[in-house]
Write a protein that holds these residues in place. Structure first.
Motif, PDB file in Angstrom:
ATOM      1  N   ASP A  53      49.131  72.200  23.672  1.00 42.63           N
ATOM      2  CA  ASP A  53      50.237  73.061  23.262  1.00 42.63           C
ATOM      3  C   ASP A  53      51.523  72.366  23.701  1.00 42.63           C
ATOM      4  O   ASP A  53      51.552  71.691  24.737  1.00 42.63           O
ATOM      5  CB  ASP A  53      50.151  74.428  23.943  1.00 42.63           C
ATOM      6  N   GLU A  54      52.606  72.560  22.939  1.00 41.86           N
ATOM      7  CA  GLU A  54      53.883  71.914  23.252  1.00 41.86           C
ATOM      8  C   GLU A  54      54.988  72.972  23.278  1.00 41.86           C
ATOM      9  O   GLU A  54      55.105  73.770  22.357  1.00 41.86           O
ATOM     10  CB  GLU A  54      54.188  70.848  22.199  1.00 41.86           C
ATOM     11  N   THR A  55      55.766  72.952  24.342  1.00 44.59           N
ATOM     12  CA  THR A  55      56.904  73.854  24.477  1.00 44.59           C
ATOM     13  C   THR A  55      58.166  73.025  24.652  1.00 44.59           C
ATOM     14  O   THR A  55      58.183  72.076  25.441  1.00 44.59           O
ATOM     15  CB  THR A  55      56.739  74.789  25.692  1.00 44.59           C
ATOM     16  N   ASP A  68      54.577  74.519  10.874  1.00 43.09           N
ATOM     17  CA  ASP A  68      53.573  75.097   9.977  1.00 43.09           C
ATOM     18  C   ASP A  68      54.210  75.815   8.785  1.00 43.09           C
ATOM     19  O   ASP A  68      53.826  76.921   8.429  1.00 43.09           O
ATOM     20  CB  ASP A  68      52.690  76.049  10.782  1.00 43.09           C
ATOM     21  N   PHE A  81      57.834  77.157  20.873  1.00 48.87           N
ATOM     22  CA  PHE A  81      56.440  76.941  21.268  1.00 48.87           C
ATOM     23  C   PHE A  81      55.646  76.484  20.062  1.00 48.87           C
ATOM     24  O   PHE A  81      55.718  77.092  18.992  1.00 48.87           O
ATOM     25  CB  PHE A  81      55.833  78.235  21.830  1.00 48.87           C
ATOM     26  N   VAL A  82      54.883  75.401  20.244  1.00 52.62           N
ATOM     27  CA  VAL A  82      54.056  74.842  19.179  1.00 52.62           C
ATOM     28  C   VAL A  82      52.597  74.849  19.655  1.00 52.62           C
ATOM     29  O   VAL A  82      52.219  74.057  20.523  1.00 52.62           O
ATOM     30  CB  VAL A  82      54.486  73.398  18.821  1.00 52.62           C
ATOM     31  N   PRO A  83      51.772  75.735  19.105  1.00 54.19           N
ATOM     32  CA  PRO A  83      50.362  75.751  19.502  1.00 54.19           C
ATOM     33  C   PRO A  83      49.649  74.474  19.057  1.00 54.19           C
ATOM     34  O   PRO A  83      49.987  73.898  18.012  1.00 54.19           O
ATOM     35  CB  PRO A  83      49.780  76.957  18.752  1.00 54.19           C
ATOM     36  N   ARG A  84      48.688  74.068  19.827  1.00 53.47           N
ATOM     37  CA  ARG A  84      47.890  72.890  19.445  1.00 53.47           C
ATOM     38  C   ARG A  84      47.315  73.093  18.053  1.00 53.47           C
ATOM     39  O   ARG A  84      47.024  74.211  17.627  1.00 53.47           O
ATOM     40  CB  ARG A  84      46.791  72.622  20.463  1.00 53.47           C
ATOM     41  N   LYS A  86      48.871  72.670  15.200  1.00 57.82           N
ATOM     42  CA  LYS A  86      49.859  73.073  14.192  1.00 57.82           C
ATOM     43  C   LYS A  86      50.785  71.903  13.842  1.00 57.82           C
ATOM     44  O   LYS A  86      51.338  71.243  14.733  1.00 57.82           O
ATOM     45  CB  LYS A  86      50.710  74.248  14.690  1.00 57.82           C
ATOM     46  N   HIS A  88      54.113  70.081  12.930  1.00 60.56           N
ATOM     47  CA  HIS A  88      55.480  70.396  13.325  1.00 60.56           C
ATOM     48  C   HIS A  88      56.346  69.150  13.399  1.00 60.56           C
ATOM     49  O   HIS A  88      55.851  68.028  13.390  1.00 60.56           O
ATOM     50  CB  HIS A  88      55.495  71.117  14.681  1.00 60.56           C
ATOM     51  N   THR A 105      50.676  71.131  27.546  1.00 65.95           N
ATOM     52  CA  THR A 105      49.542  71.626  28.321  1.00 65.95           C
ATOM     53  C   THR A 105      48.274  71.465  27.497  1.00 65.95           C
ATOM     54  O   THR A 105      48.221  71.958  26.376  1.00 65.95           O
ATOM     55  CB  THR A 105      49.731  73.112  28.700  1.00 65.95           C
TER      56      THR A 105
END
Length: 154
Positions: A53-55, A68, A81-84, A86, A88, A105
């Motif tokens: 995940d990337e913030t 997305d 916030f970018v969930p794993r 996805k 972007h 994370t």
């Protein structure tokens, strides 16, 4: 000059300054934090982080994020916030550089920035090497950056 902006240990790739302020090793693998300064109109190609995940915590400037299929702008004091898994990207849309913290994370991706700076890789000339490195860090490039002439918006 790089040490003046973000301090010792700063690297530069394609005009962007990166400094790892918390590594995977320092956090027992749970996260990494990279302090980053991107110039106006800059941004990475579209991509996917498959295992992290990337913030983004924006400290200065404004960034347009594309996540997305949806676009939104974040400025100082705001986060994205970018969930794993996805797709972007982002582009600095202010006339001043965008300084932001990149929190992943789990940690580990911070090594990608180090390798890119060390190899002084260019886009599009060195895309095969960049893609190969990306795979080692569980990332896939999926398209051009925002605003690339002739490519349109994703």
């Amino acid at each position: 000059m790089l040490d003046t902006l973000l301090g010792p240990g700063t690297v530069e790739w394609l005009g962007v300054s990166y400094k790892t302020i918390l590594s995977r090793d320092d956090s027992g693998g749970s996260m990494s934090i990279t302090d980053s300064v991107s110039p106006p109109r800059s941004g990475p190609p579209r991509h996917i982080h498959h295992e992290a995940d990337e913030t983004f915590v924006v400290l200065t400037g404004d960034c347009e994020f594309w996540l997305d299929g949806q676009s939104f702008v974040r400025g100082p004091g705001e986060t994205a916030f970018v969930p794993r898994g996805k797709e972007h990207t982002f582009q600095v849309v202010s006339d001043v550089p965008c300084r932001h913290l990149v929190i992943l994370t789990p940690g580990g991706f911070e090594g990608f920035f180090q390798e890119m700076a060390k190899g002084n890789y260019r886009i599009p000339e060195d895309l095969p090497a960049i893609e190969d490195c990306g795979r080692r860090y569980h990332m896939t490039l999926t398209g051009p950056p925002l605003g690339v002439a002739g490519e349109g918006r994703p």
